[in-house]
Design an enzyme around this catalytic site. Sequence first.
Site, PDB file in Angstrom:
ATOM      1  N   SER A 195       4.376  -1.520   4.267  1.00  0.00           N
ATOM      2  CA  SER A 195       4.483  -2.916   4.699  1.00  0.00           C
ATOM      3  C   SER A 195       4.634  -3.833   3.492  1.00  0.00           C
ATOM      4  O   SER A 195       3.924  -3.689   2.488  1.00  0.00           O
ATOM      5  CB  SER A 195       3.237  -3.324   5.492  1.00  0.00           C
ATOM      6  OG  SER A 195       3.058  -2.494   6.611  1.00  0.00           O
ATOM      7  N   GLU A 227     -10.222  -1.876   6.360  1.00  0.00           N
ATOM      8  CA  GLU A 227      -9.159  -2.288   7.268  1.00  0.00           C
ATOM      9  C   GLU A 227      -9.709  -2.885   8.549  1.00  0.00           C
ATOM     10  O   GLU A 227      -9.020  -3.608   9.243  1.00  0.00           O
ATOM     11  CB  GLU A 227      -8.245  -1.104   7.599  1.00  0.00           C
ATOM     12  CG  GLU A 227      -7.305  -0.747   6.486  1.00  0.00           C
ATOM     13  CD  GLU A 227      -6.221   0.200   6.944  1.00  0.00           C
ATOM     14  OE1 GLU A 227      -5.038  -0.122   6.770  1.00  0.00           O
ATOM     15  OE2 GLU A 227      -6.569   1.271   7.458  1.00  0.00           O
ATOM     16  N   SER A 268      -3.034   7.953  13.426  1.00  0.00           N
ATOM     17  CA  SER A 268      -2.629   8.230  14.806  1.00  0.00           C
ATOM     18  C   SER A 268      -3.838   8.517  15.690  1.00  0.00           C
ATOM     19  O   SER A 268      -4.939   8.807  15.208  1.00  0.00           O
ATOM     20  CB  SER A 268      -1.684   9.429  14.840  1.00  0.00           C
ATOM     21  OG  SER A 268      -2.383  10.610  14.479  1.00  0.00           O
ATOM     22  N   GLN A 294       0.828  -1.202   0.000  1.00  0.00           N
ATOM     23  CA  GLN A 294       0.000   0.000   0.000  1.00  0.00           C
ATOM     24  C   GLN A 294       0.859   1.247   0.000  1.00  0.00           C
ATOM     25  O   GLN A 294       1.635   1.477   0.920  1.00  0.00           O
ATOM     26  CB  GLN A 294      -0.904  -0.017   1.240  1.00  0.00           C
ATOM     27  CG  GLN A 294      -1.730   1.236   1.446  1.00  0.00           C
ATOM     28  CD  GLN A 294      -2.675   1.102   2.617  1.00  0.00           C
ATOM     29  OE1 GLN A 294      -3.566   0.251   2.612  1.00  0.00           O
ATOM     30  NE2 GLN A 294      -2.506   1.934   3.630  1.00  0.00           N
ATOM     31  N   GLY A 295       0.735   2.085  -1.023  1.00  0.00           N
ATOM     32  CA  GLY A 295       1.519   3.307  -1.142  1.00  0.00           C
ATOM     33  C   GLY A 295       0.704   4.535  -0.773  1.00  0.00           C
ATOM     34  O   GLY A 295       0.235   5.268  -1.654  1.00  0.00           O
ATOM     35  N   TYR A 296       0.533   4.757   0.530  1.00  0.00           N
ATOM     36  CA  TYR A 296      -0.237   5.895   1.020  1.00  0.00           C
ATOM     37  C   TYR A 296       0.668   6.936   1.693  1.00  0.00           C
ATOM     38  O   TYR A 296       0.869   8.024   1.200  1.00  0.00           O
ATOM     39  CB  TYR A 296      -1.300   5.421   2.020  1.00  0.00           C
ATOM     40  CG  TYR A 296      -2.613   4.996   1.419  1.00  0.00           C
ATOM     41  CD1 TYR A 296      -2.726   4.631   0.089  1.00  0.00           C
ATOM     42  CD2 TYR A 296      -3.756   4.945   2.201  1.00  0.00           C
ATOM     43  CE1 TYR A 296      -3.933   4.225  -0.449  1.00  0.00           C
ATOM     44  CE2 TYR A 296      -4.985   4.553   1.681  1.00  0.00           C
ATOM     45  CZ  TYR A 296      -5.064   4.188   0.360  1.00  0.00           C
ATOM     46  OH  TYR A 296      -6.273   3.797  -0.162  1.00  0.00           O
ATOM     47  N   SER A 297       1.212   6.582   2.869  1.00  0.00           N
ATOM     48  CA  SER A 297       1.936   7.553   3.691  1.00  0.00           C
ATOM     49  C   SER A 297       3.203   8.058   3.008  1.00  0.00           C
ATOM     50  O   SER A 297       3.854   7.332   2.257  1.00  0.00           O
ATOM     51  CB  SER A 297       2.314   6.923   5.040  1.00  0.00           C
ATOM     52  OG  SER A 297       1.164   6.606   5.783  1.00  0.00           O
TER      53      SER A 297
END
Length: 382
Positions: A150, A234, A359, A115-118
């Site tokens: 991840s 999720e 967060s 997953q390429g988010y942050s």
Amino acid sequence: MEFGFSDEDEGFRAEVRGWLGEHTHASMTRRAWERTLGAAGWIGLGWAEAGYGNRTVPLTQQVVWAEEYARSAAPPRSGHIGENLLAPTLLAHGDEEQKNRFLPPVAAGEELWCQGYSEPGAGSDLAAVRTAAVRDGTSYRISGQKIWTSLAHEADWCFVLARTDPDARRHHGLSFLLVPMDQPGRVEVRPIRQLTGTSDFNEVFFDGARARVEHVVGGEGQGWRVAMSLLGFERGVSTLAQQIGFAQELAGVVAAAVETGAVRDPVLRARLVRQWAELRAMRWNALRTLGGSADPGASSVAKLLWANWHQRLGELAVQVRGAAAAVGPTDWSPVSPYALDADQHLFLFSRADTLYGGSDQIQRTIVAERVLGLPGEPKGAV
């Protein structure tokens, strides 16, 4: 409300236990294990549609599978991002060509995803992503950096949230692209060493990486809508499996408290009882919300509960052992001098629970604004 499993569900549980006991082998690689699961039809049990190489079972049996897998000695999953995040997103937003191309390999355990988010400076605030995707004929050229990715070192593909309209601000002008990882010189993966000494996460650098135009999910500029929909997947059945692991960790902490005599401390004993009671409450809440909740803050509340619960468990894990918790295991070697036992790993890794996946600050902001109707946080506020 009654929570229970039917005789049919318990028969399915026996089938699952038998299969896992027969096929779990310590020598099998994680990728080979995914293919084994796929060949037996165990991947994609929770997908909303059949016909893409998976079999479907009712929700109660999806819970059974998740719980029994967590109880077994089966290897950690490498395909869960493709199965539990990408697949339901494609079923909801993808076109038929995308479903037919990508779902069968996921169901077969043949293609792994990350997953390429942050990004640096855009962790929980996904609307601030700066990775750019520029249209170039029949493809996009992607440049930028993703972080905390991840399984990027194992993945064949990455779903990337990128900015396709450089003039748009915040959540406008973003697109959800499916990007092949095997692009030497254009995609670079660097492991991130953690407090635990392991490298579960990675940095990913895109330098002109290519994504085909037909691999934009939901249409250009619709990335925010698709990305938020994915985040909703999720939670759910996987939360119950997570709680099985929590219960096993709690049992280990209780056993250590009995062994060391720490359980005789009434304050510590009360904390252990509270951990047990809160875990039971989280389970009932997860079961209650399995069918989906109209409450926009439900997933945020669940994340706040389990993340803080797990952090407190990590603190208890080392507290019940006293000074011995500060000493490393005796079987360390010069090759791997930074070795941790299970309790030390639990304590250190759980420090990140209140950060990854959104967060605590972000989760509380969601609850405040979307559930309680409080004014939005001023942009640029410290």
